[in-house]
Design a protein around this motif. Structure first.
Motif, mmCIF file in Angstrom:
data_model
loop_
_atom_site.group_PDB
_atom_site.id
_atom_site.type_symbol
_atom_site.label_atom_id
_atom_site.label_comp_id
_atom_site.label_asym_id
_atom_site.label_seq_id
_atom_site.Cartn_x
_atom_site.Cartn_y
_atom_site.Cartn_z
ATOM 1 N N THR A 1 0.979 -1.079 -0.036
ATOM 2 C CA THR A 1 -0.061 -0.094 -0.019
ATOM 3 C C THR A 1 0.690 1.319 0.063
ATOM 4 O O THR A 1 2.039 1.221 0.209
ATOM 5 N N GLN A 2 0.000 2.606 -0.408
ATOM 6 C CA GLN A 2 0.810 3.575 -0.353
ATOM 7 C C GLN A 2 1.513 4.125 1.164
ATOM 8 O O GLN A 2 2.615 4.505 1.358
ATOM 9 N N PHE A 3 0.797 3.749 1.927
ATOM 10 C CA PHE A 3 1.242 3.792 3.546
ATOM 11 C C PHE A 3 2.454 3.097 3.905
ATOM 12 O O PHE A 3 3.324 3.587 4.386
ATOM 13 N N GLN A 4 2.335 1.901 3.560
ATOM 14 C CA GLN A 4 3.521 1.051 3.857
ATOM 15 C C GLN A 4 4.729 1.408 3.052
ATOM 16 O O GLN A 4 5.877 1.409 3.768
ATOM 17 N N GLU A 5 4.659 1.910 1.773
ATOM 18 C CA GLU A 5 5.786 2.488 0.877
ATOM 19 C C GLU A 5 6.472 3.640 1.661
ATOM 20 O O GLU A 5 7.372 3.900 1.791
ATOM 21 N N ARG A 6 5.388 4.584 2.063
ATOM 22 C CA ARG A 6 5.927 5.902 2.967
ATOM 23 C C ARG A 6 6.596 5.536 4.173
ATOM 24 O O ARG A 6 7.647 6.025 4.336
ATOM 25 N N VAL A 7 6.065 4.560 4.934
ATOM 26 C CA VAL A 7 6.822 4.168 6.076
ATOM 27 C C VAL A 7 8.109 3.520 5.442
ATOM 28 O O VAL A 7 9.370 3.937 6.496
ATOM 29 N N ASN A 8 8.494 2.859 4.793
ATOM 30 C CA ASN A 8 9.439 2.105 4.499
ATOM 31 C C ASN A 8 10.478 3.240 3.981
ATOM 32 O O ASN A 8 11.823 3.199 4.293
ATOM 33 N N TYR A 9 10.166 4.306 3.042
ATOM 34 C CA TYR A 9 11.124 5.298 2.861
ATOM 35 C C TYR A 9 11.330 6.001 3.901
ATOM 36 O O TYR A 9 12.624 6.225 3.908
ATOM 37 N N GLN A 10 10.624 6.387 4.936
ATOM 38 C CA GLN A 10 11.017 7.022 6.052
ATOM 39 C C GLN A 10 12.161 6.292 6.961
ATOM 40 O O GLN A 10 12.950 6.917 7.344
ATOM 41 N N ARG A 11 11.780 4.873 7.128
ATOM 42 C CA ARG A 11 12.776 4.053 7.785
ATOM 43 C C ARG A 11 14.000 4.179 7.118
ATOM 44 O O ARG A 11 15.382 4.124 7.509
ATOM 45 N N ALA B 1 33.655 10.970 16.891
ATOM 46 C CA ALA B 1 33.290 11.226 18.392
ATOM 47 C C ALA B 1 31.938 10.599 18.677
ATOM 48 O O ALA B 1 31.760 10.551 19.664
ATOM 49 N N VAL B 2 31.253 10.245 17.704
ATOM 50 C CA VAL B 2 29.993 9.516 17.766
ATOM 51 C C VAL B 2 30.074 8.245 18.006
ATOM 52 O O VAL B 2 30.629 7.432 16.965
ATOM 53 N N GLN B 3 29.630 7.589 18.801
ATOM 54 C CA GLN B 3 29.661 6.053 18.962
ATOM 55 C C GLN B 3 28.306 5.317 18.547
ATOM 56 O O GLN B 3 28.433 4.499 17.635
ATOM 57 N N ASP B 4 27.032 5.813 18.720
ATOM 58 C CA ASP B 4 25.956 5.642 18.251
ATOM 59 C C ASP B 4 25.033 6.676 18.122
ATOM 60 O O ASP B 4 25.262 7.739 18.818
ATOM 61 N N ALA B 5 24.004 6.647 17.291
ATOM 62 C CA ALA B 5 23.159 7.649 16.988
ATOM 63 C C ALA B 5 21.608 6.916 16.527
ATOM 64 O O ALA B 5 21.566 5.807 15.994
ATOM 65 N N ARG B 6 20.987 7.940 16.858
ATOM 66 C CA ARG B 6 19.447 7.492 16.359
ATOM 67 C C ARG B 6 18.814 8.739 15.600
ATOM 68 O O ARG B 6 18.713 9.923 16.533
ATOM 69 N N VAL B 7 18.072 8.687 14.531
ATOM 70 C CA VAL B 7 17.433 9.916 13.948
ATOM 71 C C VAL B 7 15.844 9.392 13.825
ATOM 72 O O VAL B 7 15.523 8.395 13.372
ATOM 73 N N HIS B 8 15.038 10.559 14.300
ATOM 74 C CA HIS B 8 13.630 10.584 14.155
ATOM 75 C C HIS B 8 13.239 11.344 13.029
ATOM 76 O O HIS B 8 13.463 12.782 13.300
ATOM 77 N N LEU B 9 12.274 11.136 12.223
ATOM 78 C CA LEU B 9 11.791 11.971 11.103
ATOM 79 C C LEU B 9 10.298 12.181 11.528
ATOM 80 O O LEU B 9 9.603 11.044 11.384
ATOM 81 N N ALA B 10 9.824 13.337 11.102
ATOM 82 C CA ALA B 10 8.373 13.567 11.138
ATOM 83 C C ALA B 10 7.910 14.191 9.961
ATOM 84 O O ALA B 10 8.225 15.339 9.557
ATOM 85 N N LEU B 11 7.675 13.431 8.914
ATOM 86 C CA LEU B 11 7.345 13.770 7.572
ATOM 87 C C LEU B 11 5.752 13.849 7.398
ATOM 88 O O LEU B 11 5.183 12.548 7.119
ATOM 89 N N PRO B 12 5.071 14.718 7.596
ATOM 90 C CA PRO B 12 3.650 15.017 7.111
ATOM 91 C C PRO B 12 3.135 14.533 5.625
ATOM 92 O O PRO B 12 3.977 14.990 4.921
ATOM 93 N N ASN B 13 2.219 14.098 5.757
ATOM 94 C CA ASN B 13 1.669 13.917 4.304
ATOM 95 C C ASN B 13 1.193 15.344 3.855
ATOM 96 O O ASN B 13 0.501 15.930 4.203
ATOM 97 N N GLN B 14 1.871 15.253 2.632
ATOM 98 C CA GLN B 14 1.733 16.447 1.779
ATOM 99 C C GLN B 14 0.465 16.304 0.974
ATOM 100 O O GLN B 14 0.333 15.390 0.119
#
Length: 575
Positions: free
Chosen positions: A148-158, A173-186
Motif C-alpha cells: 500500500t501507499q502507506f507502507q511504502e511511505r513508512v519504508n521510505y521514512q525508515r 566522536a559519535v559512538q551511536d546515533a538515532r534519527v527520528h523524522l516527522a514527515l507529514p503527508n503532503q
C-alpha cells in the motif's frame, strides 16, 4: 690435565692389594657420559644441589612457556562494536564453521586467529553478516507485490532515517546515533501545509564531545537530506537528554563560548602587536602588555523610508497618471450659416482635386492645440500625477564590532651608564622616550579617541623572583630527577644482569672449579703416598711415570675410583 692417585692398600698384609682403578679427569668431562654426571651430582652438597635444581627448573619453565606460546595462534579482531543480535548470529556461524574465537573484555569485539581473519569475513559476508542494527535503503530491495501507499511511505521514512544514522555514526566522536523524522503527508487540497521536523540523539564515546561546528554540521546534514526541512526544525540531543542544537531562549542564557574565544583571541593579538613593536627597542622580556576589548555582539536591524520633493520640471521624473479632458462646441451667440434649403442636408460630394496633388503641411501638437484653442467654444483639461521620490533603507549592524579598546603597558628600567666602578645600574627612561613609546602603542592598536579608547604606559623596575629550584641541591632539582628517571631503567637492567652474573653464575663456577681442584689435589696426594713402582727405562722422571700409571688404572676401573672419591668427600678413610 689428568691426576694420578694410588689405591690405598688394606692394612692386612695377607689381603691382596686393591687393583688400581682409573680416576676420572675432572677437566675432561665431555666423554664421561651419564655416570660422570651422576658422580658429580652425588659429590655436591645440599646448597649446590638446590642452586642447580632451581636453575634447571627455571630453564624447564622457560622452555615449556616458549613452546606453549609459540603454538598458540595470534588472535586478531574480526568485528567490533557489534550489537547483541549480530554478535550472537556471528558466534553461531563461527561454531558451525569450526573457527576458534574469543571475546575481548566486555564483549566489544570478536577475535579469531590472524591467518583466518580475511577468509572468515568473506565467508560471513556471503551469509549476510553482520547485518547491522541500522537498515538503510536496502529496505526497499524487498518490496512486496501489492504494497500500500502507506507502507511504502513508512519504508521510505525508515530507509531515510537509517541512512542519516549511518552518516552521523561516521563521525569520530559519535559512538551511536538515532534519527527520528516527522514527515507529514503532503496534500494539495490543504491550504496550509505542515512542515517536516527531525530529532537526533547521539551517544558519544567516553571522553569525547561535540563542538558547535560539529553540531551545526549534523543539523545541516539532516536538514539538507529532507525536502523542505528547515535547520531550526532539527533538534540534537546527547545521551543525557541535553539539548545541543540551540540554547534556551531568555535573557539569562549563558555566554556564547565562540564569542568569548573570539574576544580572547583579539585581545591576545593586539597584546602581541605591542610586544612586537616595543621589544626591539627595550629588549625581550622588558615589556608587559595587556589589552581589553569591549566588543558589541548585539544584532540590530533598522528600516528607514525617505521622501524627497520633486526636483522641478526640468528634472527627469516618472509620471504616475495623466488625465486629459477636451471638449468643443459652437457658441450660443453665433448665427447659423450655410445656404438654406434641401441642398444643405445633402452629403458631401467626392473631392474634385487630383489624388496626387500636394498634401497639407504637417503641424506639431502645439500648433494643433493652438489652432484648437482658437476655435470658439473648445475646452481642454490635463491632470498629470508624478511619482513621489521615496528611499527605503535597511541597515543591519555587524556583530563583534569594537566599541572600546583599552591597553596597559609596563616597561622595565633600561641599563644606564656605568659608574666610576664600572657597574651598570638600571635607569628609568626619559619622558621623551616614554611619549614616543606611547605613540607607537596607540598607532599599533588603532587608537580612536571618539569611541573612548585609553592607553596607559608605565615605566617601573621589574622584580625578579628567585627560582625556588636554584637553592635546591642538584640531586633534588627537577631536571636531575627527570634525567635519573630516564636512565634508571637501562641502569637497572645492567645492574640486574651484573648481580645475576657475579652473584649466582660466578660463585657456582668458582665452587665447581674449587671442588675439581680439591679432587685433583687429593688424587695427587694419593698418588704420592703409594709405593714407588719400578721405573722403566727411559728419560721420564718417576713422578711422570706415576701419573701415566694412574691414568691407565683410572681407565680400567672407573667405578672403584668414583667410590674412593665419594669416601674422600664424605670424610671416610676409604678402607
Amino acid at each position: 690435565m689428568s691426576a694420578v692417585a694410588e689405591v690405598p692398600v688394606a692394612p692386612n698384609p695377607a689381603a691382596p692389594v686393591a687393583m688400581p682403578v682409573p680416576i676420572p679427569d675432572a677437566a675432561n668431562t665431555g666423554s664421561g657420559g651419564a655416570a660422570s654426571w651422576q658422580q658429580r651430582i652425588a659429590a655436591m652438597d645440599s646448597s649446590q644441589r638446590m642452586r642447580w635444581g632451581a636453575g634447571a627448573a627455571l630453564l624447564v619453565v622457560a622452555v615449556v612457556a616458549a613452546v606453549v606460546f609459540s603454538r598458540q595462534p595470534d588472535y586478531r579482531v574480526l568485528f567490533s562494536n557489534l550489537g547483541d543480535k549480530d554478535a550472537g548470529a556471528i558466534v553461531a556461524q563461527l561454531s558451525q564453521m569450526n573457527v576458534p574465537y574469543r571475546y575481548t573484555e566486555g564483549g566489544g569485539a570478536i577475535l579469531v586467529p590472524s591467518n583466518q581473519v580475511h577468509d572468515t569475513r568473506l565467508r560471513l559476508a556471503t551469509q549476510g553478516l553482520p547485518k547491522g542494527s541500522v537498515a538503510g535503503f536496502e529496505v526497499m530491495d524487498n518490496s512486496k507485490f501489492g504494497i500500500t501507499q502507506f507502507q511504502e511511505r513508512v519504508n521510505y521514512q525508515r530507509a531515510l532515517e537509517g541512512e542519516l544514522t549511518r552518516s552521523i555514526q561516521g563521525l569520530s566522536a559519535v559512538q551511536d546515533a538515532r534519527v527520528h523524522l516527522a514527515l507529514p503527508n503532503q496534500n494539495g487540497f490543504f491550504r496550509e501545509q505542515q512542515k517536516p521536523s527531525a530529532s537526533v540523539i547521539v551517544n558519544l564515546h567516553p571522553g569525547h564531545m561535540l563542538d558547535r561546528a560539529q553540531i551545526a554540521g549534523i543539523v545541516h546534514l539532516v536538514a539538507s537530506s529532507v525536502p523542505e526541512l528547515a535547520p531550526n526544525s532539527v533538534s540534537v540531543l546527547d545521551d543525557s537528554g541535553k539539548l545541543l542544537s540551540q540554547q534556551p531562549d531568555g535573557k539569562d542564557s549563558p555566554i556564547d563560548i565562540q564569542q568569548l574565544m573570539y574576544q580572547q583571541q583579539l585581545e591576545k593579538q593586539y597584546a602581541q602587536r605591542i610586544l612586537d613593536i616595543l621589544e626591539p627597542v627595550v629588549g625581550v622580556g622588558n615589556v608587559k602588555a595587556q589589552v581589553t576589548a569591549d566588543l558589541d555582539f548585539s544584532q540590530s536591524e533598522s528600516t528607514s523610508e525617505l521622501h524627497a520633493p520633486n526636483q522641478g520640471q526640468q528634472a527627469s521624473s516618472a509620471v504616475r497618471s495623466q488625465q486629459m479632458l477636451e471638449s468643443s462646441g459652437a457658441p450660443k451667440d453665433l448665427p447659423p450659416t450655410g445656404t438654406p434649403g434641401a441642398m444643405t442636408n445633402q452629403p458631401p460630394q467626392a473631392a474634385a482635386a487630383p489624388i496626387n496633388g500636394p498634401g497639407q503641411p504637417l503641424r506639431t501638437a502645439e500648433e494643433q492645440q493652438r489652432d484648437f484653442m482658437q476655435i470658439p467654444g473648445s475646452k481642454r483639461e490635463v491632470v498629470t500625477n508624478y511619482e513621489v521620490d521615496k528611499t527605503i533603507r535597511v541597515t543591519r549592524n555587524s556583530t563583534g564590532g569594537i566599541r572600546r579598546m583599552t591597553a596597559a603597558v609596563v616597561v622595565n628600567y633600561l641599563p644606564g651608564a656605568p659608574n666610576e666602578e664600572g657597574v651598570v645600574t638600571p635607569a628609568p627612561i626619559t619622558e621623551q622616550q616614554q611619549a614616543q613609546m606611547l605613540a607607537l602603542v596607540r598607532e599599533t592598536i588603532g587608537f580612536n579617541a571618539e569611541r573612548g579608547d585609553s592607553v596607559n604606559l608605565m615605566n617601573a623596575p621589574f622584580q625578579k623572583d628567585e627560582d625556588p629550584e636554584a637553592n635546591l641541591p642538584w640531586w633534588q632539582q627537577a631536571e636531575s630527577v627527570a634525567s635519573a628517571r630516564s636512565i634508571a631503567w637501562p641502569v637497572g637492567l645492567v645492574l640486574a644482569a651484573l648481580i645475576l652474573m657475579f652473584g649466582v653464575v660466578r660463585p657456582l663456577v668458582k665452587m665447581r672449579r674449587k671442588k675439581e681442584q680439591q679432587q685433583l689435589d687429593l688424587l695427587e696426594a694419593e698418588a704420592l703416598d703409594r709405593p714407588a713402582l719400578p721405573q722403566k727405562a727411559g728419560d721420564q722422571p718417576p713422578e711422570q711415570l706415576r701419573l701415566e700409571q694412574a691414568r691407565s688404572l683410572a681407565k680400567q676401573n672407573p667405578i672403584a675410583v668414583a667410590n674412593i672419591i665419594k669416601n674422600w668427600v664424605n670424610g671416610t678413610d676409604g678402607s
